[in-house]
Design a protein around this motif. Structure first.
Motif, PDB file in Angstrom:
ATOM      1  N   LYS A   1      90.570  28.094 -50.899  1.00 33.78           N
ATOM      2  CA  LYS A   1      90.301  27.337 -49.841  1.00 33.78           C
ATOM      3  C   LYS A   1      91.558  27.279 -48.791  1.00 33.78           C
ATOM      4  O   LYS A   1      92.690  26.932 -49.195  1.00 33.78           O
ATOM      5  CB  LYS A   1      90.009  25.858 -50.094  1.00 33.78           C
ATOM      6  CG  LYS A   1      89.995  25.045 -48.873  1.00 33.78           C
ATOM      7  CD  LYS A   1      88.575  25.131 -48.246  1.00 33.78           C
ATOM      8  CE  LYS A   1      88.542  24.059 -47.342  1.00 33.78           C
ATOM      9  NZ  LYS A   1      87.552  24.451 -46.198  1.00 33.78           N
TER      10      LYS A   1
ATOM     11  N   PHE B   1      93.410  27.258 -44.729  1.00 34.80           N
ATOM     12  CA  PHE B   1      93.070  26.494 -43.578  1.00 34.80           C
ATOM     13  C   PHE B   1      93.888  27.231 -42.540  1.00 34.80           C
ATOM     14  O   PHE B   1      94.999  27.856 -42.701  1.00 34.80           O
ATOM     15  CB  PHE B   1      94.023  25.386 -43.742  1.00 34.80           C
ATOM     16  CG  PHE B   1      93.331  24.431 -44.886  1.00 34.80           C
ATOM     17  CD1 PHE B   1      92.391  23.665 -44.903  1.00 34.80           C
ATOM     18  CD2 PHE B   1      93.990  24.415 -46.108  1.00 34.80           C
ATOM     19  CE1 PHE B   1      91.907  22.872 -45.748  1.00 34.80           C
ATOM     20  CE2 PHE B   1      93.744  23.782 -46.975  1.00 34.80           C
ATOM     21  CZ  PHE B   1      92.600  22.991 -47.110  1.00 34.80           C
ATOM     22  N   ALA B   2      93.292  27.490 -41.292  1.00 34.09           N
ATOM     23  CA  ALA B   2      93.500  28.268 -40.183  1.00 34.09           C
ATOM     24  C   ALA B   2      94.930  27.698 -39.723  1.00 34.09           C
ATOM     25  O   ALA B   2      95.212  26.593 -39.615  1.00 34.09           O
ATOM     26  CB  ALA B   2      92.620  28.053 -39.141  1.00 34.09           C
TER      27      ALA B   2
ATOM     28  N   ALA C   1      95.722  32.232 -42.150  1.00 35.01           N
ATOM     29  CA  ALA C   1      95.325  31.127 -42.773  1.00 35.01           C
ATOM     30  C   ALA C   1      96.136  30.689 -44.042  1.00 35.01           C
ATOM     31  O   ALA C   1      96.944  31.746 -44.474  1.00 35.01           O
ATOM     32  CB  ALA C   1      93.944  31.092 -43.370  1.00 35.01           C
TER      33      ALA C   1
ATOM     34  N   ASN D   1      97.348  28.093 -47.637  1.00 37.80           N
ATOM     35  CA  ASN D   1      97.244  26.916 -48.496  1.00 37.80           C
ATOM     36  C   ASN D   1      98.681  26.492 -49.020  1.00 37.80           C
ATOM     37  O   ASN D   1      99.503  27.042 -48.544  1.00 37.80           O
ATOM     38  CB  ASN D   1      96.115  26.827 -49.368  1.00 37.80           C
ATOM     39  CG  ASN D   1      96.238  27.913 -50.504  1.00 37.80           C
ATOM     40  OD1 ASN D   1      97.359  28.284 -50.771  1.00 37.80           O
ATOM     41  ND2 ASN D   1      95.052  28.178 -50.972  1.00 37.80           N
TER      42      ASN D   1
ATOM     43  N   ILE E   1      97.992  20.432 -41.142  1.00 31.04           N
ATOM     44  CA  ILE E   1      96.751  21.463 -40.996  1.00 31.04           C
ATOM     45  C   ILE E   1      95.482  20.775 -41.359  1.00 31.04           C
ATOM     46  O   ILE E   1      94.499  20.699 -40.675  1.00 31.04           O
ATOM     47  CB  ILE E   1      97.054  22.716 -41.120  1.00 31.04           C
ATOM     48  CG1 ILE E   1      98.179  23.379 -40.308  1.00 31.04           C
ATOM     49  CG2 ILE E   1      95.749  23.497 -41.259  1.00 31.04           C
ATOM     50  CD1 ILE E   1      98.683  24.822 -41.043  1.00 31.04           C
ATOM     51  N   GLN E   2      95.712  20.507 -42.607  1.00 34.64           N
ATOM     52  CA  GLN E   2      94.386  19.846 -43.301  1.00 34.64           C
ATOM     53  C   GLN E   2      93.820  18.678 -42.527  1.00 34.64           C
ATOM     54  O   GLN E   2      92.511  18.548 -42.285  1.00 34.64           O
ATOM     55  CB  GLN E   2      94.478  19.606 -44.801  1.00 34.64           C
ATOM     56  CG  GLN E   2      94.698  20.813 -45.657  1.00 34.64           C
ATOM     57  CD  GLN E   2      95.144  20.023 -47.014  1.00 34.64           C
ATOM     58  OE1 GLN E   2      95.919  19.064 -46.996  1.00 34.64           O
ATOM     59  NE2 GLN E   2      94.554  20.957 -48.132  1.00 34.64           N
TER      60      GLN E   2
ATOM     61  N   GLU F   1      94.146  18.021 -39.291  1.00 37.16           N
ATOM     62  CA  GLU F   1      93.895  18.331 -38.093  1.00 37.16           C
ATOM     63  C   GLU F   1      92.429  18.853 -38.280  1.00 37.16           C
ATOM     64  O   GLU F   1      91.500  18.631 -37.454  1.00 37.16           O
ATOM     65  CB  GLU F   1      94.940  19.339 -37.515  1.00 37.16           C
ATOM     66  CG  GLU F   1      94.122  19.722 -36.109  1.00 37.16           C
ATOM     67  CD  GLU F   1      95.435  20.495 -35.507  1.00 37.16           C
ATOM     68  OE1 GLU F   1      94.957  21.557 -34.811  1.00 37.16           O
ATOM     69  OE2 GLU F   1      96.723  20.377 -35.583  1.00 37.16           O
ATOM     70  N   ASN F   2      92.280  19.686 -39.405  1.00 34.94           N
ATOM     71  CA  ASN F   2      90.998  20.159 -39.449  1.00 34.94           C
ATOM     72  C   ASN F   2      89.823  19.374 -39.823  1.00 34.94           C
ATOM     73  O   ASN F   2      88.707  19.199 -39.270  1.00 34.94           O
ATOM     74  CB  ASN F   2      91.044  21.284 -40.609  1.00 34.94           C
ATOM     75  CG  ASN F   2      91.511  22.520 -40.250  1.00 34.94           C
ATOM     76  OD1 ASN F   2      91.723  22.784 -39.171  1.00 34.94           O
ATOM     77  ND2 ASN F   2      92.297  23.080 -41.267  1.00 34.94           N
ATOM     78  N   ILE F   3      90.148  18.312 -40.555  1.00 32.20           N
ATOM     79  CA  ILE F   3      89.289  17.238 -40.870  1.00 32.20           C
ATOM     80  C   ILE F   3      88.939  16.313 -39.579  1.00 32.20           C
ATOM     81  O   ILE F   3      87.600  16.199 -39.326  1.00 32.20           O
ATOM     82  CB  ILE F   3      89.743  16.018 -41.819  1.00 32.20           C
ATOM     83  CG1 ILE F   3      89.803  17.022 -43.391  1.00 32.20           C
ATOM     84  CG2 ILE F   3      88.954  14.830 -41.984  1.00 32.20           C
ATOM     85  CD1 ILE F   3      90.651  16.097 -44.266  1.00 32.20           C
TER      86      ILE F   3
ATOM     87  N   ASN G   1      88.877  17.350 -36.482  1.00 28.62           N
ATOM     88  CA  ASN G   1      88.156  18.294 -35.553  1.00 28.62           C
ATOM     89  C   ASN G   1      86.750  18.514 -35.994  1.00 28.62           C
ATOM     90  O   ASN G   1      85.849  18.502 -35.292  1.00 28.62           O
ATOM     91  CB  ASN G   1      88.684  19.788 -35.593  1.00 28.62           C
ATOM     92  CG  ASN G   1      90.152  19.617 -34.582  1.00 28.62           C
ATOM     93  OD1 ASN G   1      90.247  18.941 -33.926  1.00 28.62           O
ATOM     94  ND2 ASN G   1      91.100  20.681 -34.780  1.00 28.62           N
ATOM     95  N   SER G   2      86.571  18.441 -37.579  1.00 23.24           N
ATOM     96  CA  SER G   2      85.329  18.832 -37.881  1.00 23.24           C
ATOM     97  C   SER G   2      84.546  17.309 -37.764  1.00 23.24           C
ATOM     98  O   SER G   2      83.185  17.546 -37.614  1.00 23.24           O
ATOM     99  CB  SER G   2      85.333  18.977 -39.482  1.00 23.24           C
ATOM    100  OG  SER G   2      85.852  18.024 -40.221  1.00 23.24           O
TER     101      SER G   2
END
Length: 164
Positions: free
Chosen positions: A4, A6-7, A91, A93, A153-154, A156-158, A160-161
């Motif tokens: 997994k 992350f960008a 990307a 992790n 980053i994680q 921010e991804n959450i 954004n999703s």
């Protein structure tokens, strides 16, 4: 097992080398000037401060961090060793980097340097493929900064999703 990742879009400098007895070891150790402050932070966590003392301590610590960052910024360009490659980490992790282009040679060790949160991180990675590498050596103080970056980053991804 699928990784997994992350960008990230993190630009780094790197060069193939040996893990031990390499020309980058001294720079690797030198780039931890802020680690001396972590010692003081750990000691302060065990001490009971009055409110005014805590404010003064935090202010002095913040000023010292700012001074060290300025010193690093002023001397970094002159003192850092030139590295042969520049690449973008597409990307990542907590343990792996996925490079945008195939810049790695499988099973080789690379010295990697990245600017992160006003600090220069230095670490060693082992190439698992042309694009994928695993961290094999990182200082504890750099690990804390890097892990905080991955968590951000994680997060921010959450966010954004959820917004989509």
């Amino acid at each position: 097992m699928e990784l997994k990742l992350f960008a990230a879009g993190l630009e780094v400098d790197l060069e193939c080398c040996e893990l031990e007895n390499n020309p980058f070891s001294q720079e690797y150790l030198k780039l931890s000037a802020l680690s001396a402050l972590s010692k003081w932070k750990k000691l302060a966590a065990r001490v009971e401060f009055e409110e005014g003392e805590r404010i003064i301590f935090d202010l002095l610590l913040s000023l010292k961090e700012d001074i060290l960052r300025l010193e690093n910024a002023l001397s970094a360009d002159r003192e850092l060793l030139p590295l042969k490659q520049r690449a973008v980490i597409r990307a990542l992790n907590f343990e792996h980097f996925d490079f945008a282009e195939g810049v790695l040679e499988r099973d080789k060790i690379y010295y990697l340097r990245a600017g992160l949160n006003h600090q220069i991180l230095a670490l060693f990675i082992r190439a698992e493929s042309e694009n994928l590498a695993r961290i094999v050596k990182i200082k504890p103080e750099d690990r804390a900064v890097f892990d905080a970056f991955v968590v951000a980053i994680q997060r921010e991804n959450i966010i954004n999703s959820r917004g989509k």
